[in-house]
Design a protein around this motif. Sequence first.
Motif, PDB file in Angstrom:
ATOM      1  N   TRP A 188      21.325  67.986  81.699  1.00 36.98           N
ATOM      2  CA  TRP A 188      21.877  68.613  80.445  1.00 36.98           C
ATOM      3  C   TRP A 188      22.068  69.797  80.544  1.00 36.98           C
ATOM      4  N   LEU A 189      21.045  70.633  80.981  1.00 36.80           N
ATOM      5  CA  LEU A 189      21.067  72.187  80.768  1.00 36.80           C
ATOM      6  C   LEU A 189      21.080  73.029  82.327  1.00 36.80           C
ATOM      7  N   ASP A 190      22.022  73.989  82.260  1.00 42.72           N
ATOM      8  CA  ASP A 190      22.096  74.846  83.410  1.00 42.72           C
ATOM      9  C   ASP A 190      22.283  76.307  83.059  1.00 42.72           C
ATOM     10  N   ASP A 191      21.676  77.272  83.898  1.00 44.02           N
ATOM     11  CA  ASP A 191      21.905  78.508  83.577  1.00 44.02           C
ATOM     12  C   ASP A 191      21.399  79.022  82.297  1.00 44.02           C
ATOM     13  N   ILE A 192      20.082  78.587  82.411  1.00 37.10           N
ATOM     14  CA  ILE A 192      19.040  78.839  81.099  1.00 37.10           C
ATOM     15  C   ILE A 192      18.565  80.442  81.004  1.00 37.10           C
ATOM     16  N   VAL A 193      18.893  81.207  79.978  1.00 37.49           N
ATOM     17  CA  VAL A 193      18.480  82.433  80.090  1.00 37.49           C
ATOM     18  C   VAL A 193      17.739  82.735  78.876  1.00 37.49           C
ATOM     19  N   CYS A 194      16.355  83.047  78.824  1.00 39.61           N
ATOM     20  CA  CYS A 194      15.573  83.211  77.511  1.00 39.61           C
ATOM     21  C   CYS A 194      15.095  84.836  77.648  1.00 39.61           C
ATOM     22  N   GLN A 195      14.665  85.368  76.391  1.00 37.13           N
ATOM     23  CA  GLN A 195      14.214  86.610  75.939  1.00 37.13           C
ATOM     24  C   GLN A 195      12.870  86.701  76.109  1.00 37.13           C
ATOM     25  N   GLY A 196      11.966  85.316  75.727  1.00 39.89           N
ATOM     26  CA  GLY A 196      10.801  85.143  75.593  1.00 39.89           C
ATOM     27  C   GLY A 196      10.148  85.081  74.333  1.00 39.89           C
ATOM     28  N   HIS A 197      11.047  85.290  73.435  1.00 42.86           N
ATOM     29  CA  HIS A 197      10.504  85.149  72.076  1.00 42.86           C
ATOM     30  C   HIS A 197      10.844  83.822  71.248  1.00 42.86           C
ATOM     31  N   GLU A 198      11.616  83.272  71.926  1.00 43.68           N
ATOM     32  CA  GLU A 198      12.217  81.890  71.503  1.00 43.68           C
ATOM     33  C   GLU A 198      10.986  80.706  71.143  1.00 43.68           C
ATOM     34  N   SER A 199      11.183  80.063  70.294  1.00 43.06           N
ATOM     35  CA  SER A 199      10.030  78.910  70.026  1.00 43.06           C
ATOM     36  C   SER A 199      10.636  77.789  70.735  1.00 43.06           C
ATOM     37  N   SER A 200      11.933  77.667  71.061  1.00 45.63           N
ATOM     38  CA  SER A 200      12.662  76.172  71.684  1.00 45.63           C
ATOM     39  C   SER A 200      13.578  76.720  72.825  1.00 45.63           C
ATOM     40  N   LEU A 201      13.727  75.791  73.812  1.00 46.95           N
ATOM     41  CA  LEU A 201      14.710  76.387  74.897  1.00 46.95           C
ATOM     42  C   LEU A 201      16.116  76.195  74.384  1.00 46.95           C
ATOM     43  N   ILE A 202      16.269  75.618  73.126  1.00 46.55           N
ATOM     44  CA  ILE A 202      17.560  75.518  72.470  1.00 46.55           C
ATOM     45  C   ILE A 202      18.239  76.829  71.860  1.00 46.55           C
ATOM     46  N   GLU A 203      17.105  77.615  71.670  1.00 45.73           N
ATOM     47  CA  GLU A 203      17.493  78.984  71.044  1.00 45.73           C
ATOM     48  C   GLU A 203      17.884  79.965  72.294  1.00 45.73           C
ATOM     49  N   CYS A 204      17.624  79.466  73.596  1.00 43.97           N
ATOM     50  CA  CYS A 204      18.065  80.284  74.738  1.00 43.97           C
ATOM     51  C   CYS A 204      19.335  80.370  74.980  1.00 43.97           C
TER      52      CYS A 204
END
Length: 326
Positions: A188-204
Amino acid sequence: FFSCALIGQVRLVNGITPNQGRVEIYYQGRWGSVCDDGFGISAANVVCRQIGYPSAQSASCCAHFGQSTGPILLDNVYCRGNESSITECRHNPWYSNDCSHQEDVGVVCTTEFDWDPFTSDSFAVRLADGRQPNEGRLEVFHKGQWGTVCDDYFNKVAADVACRQLGFAGVINIGCCAVYGPGSGPVWLDDIVCQGHESSLIECGHRPFAYTNCGHGEDVSIMCNPFFNNTTVTPTTNRYPTPPSTTSGYDGCRSYPCSPNATCQSYNDSYTCICPGNSYGSSCQYVRKFQIRLVDGPNYASGRLEVYHRGVWGTVCDDYFSQTDA
């Protein structure tokens, strides 16, 4: 003679439901399979529409729906996605391939005409096939189906977000390359980049759902801190807290099941191995000297070799590089 009406007709074989299975195509009086080399979601969409479904949910490699007993008729199939038949896509000449039936491709077609893989109003995460509830292959729920996450660019910041979404305090370890086994649903998901403050992967940041160049050999896995998080974690706090000492009368680390370079944490009559540096695995039994990846190949198992060093991806020169090195 051969029936021109049937040449190029496709069917799905060995699926649990009629909308899924191994892709087979008819040519010169015989049904045969299609090799997974180069076969992506665009080609899967063409196949699904050809047999009456609106679109494809996923394409699967490696004989996921079993091996054919007929010939391998097509290889290196590349589609734009707007073709009305797979025979209109670019491909090798009939029967020309370098594949075995272990590479027979399969697809899962959607049965909903309003199904859209690029938008989502439902999202959840889980860990699958782990030894303990806090570890396993990372899977996400989207449009009524569980699927996996590609390990491309997936780092501890993204893993920490996933662990907190699951209710854990943070991440302990990350495993690439289907450490807990390959998944069976779509990637489903590829190249996920998060900042660290998100509460869910969907926000990354990430590619659109189902838009990936990965296979299940790149399914990412994580091990979360087994002690549940009761407070809100922000980027300025310690995202990797030390677990409290066990309240159980049994020390799960008594037999020290972890590798010598790892730290064992006992909890609830069990244990977790905290891996240092580039070690990974349920007991930290594997050591990754540096990260490597394959780029721009027709599938996830081939491509240009690149290595990651000091924050930068770079290439490897072919001087003296042999099959033993490969």
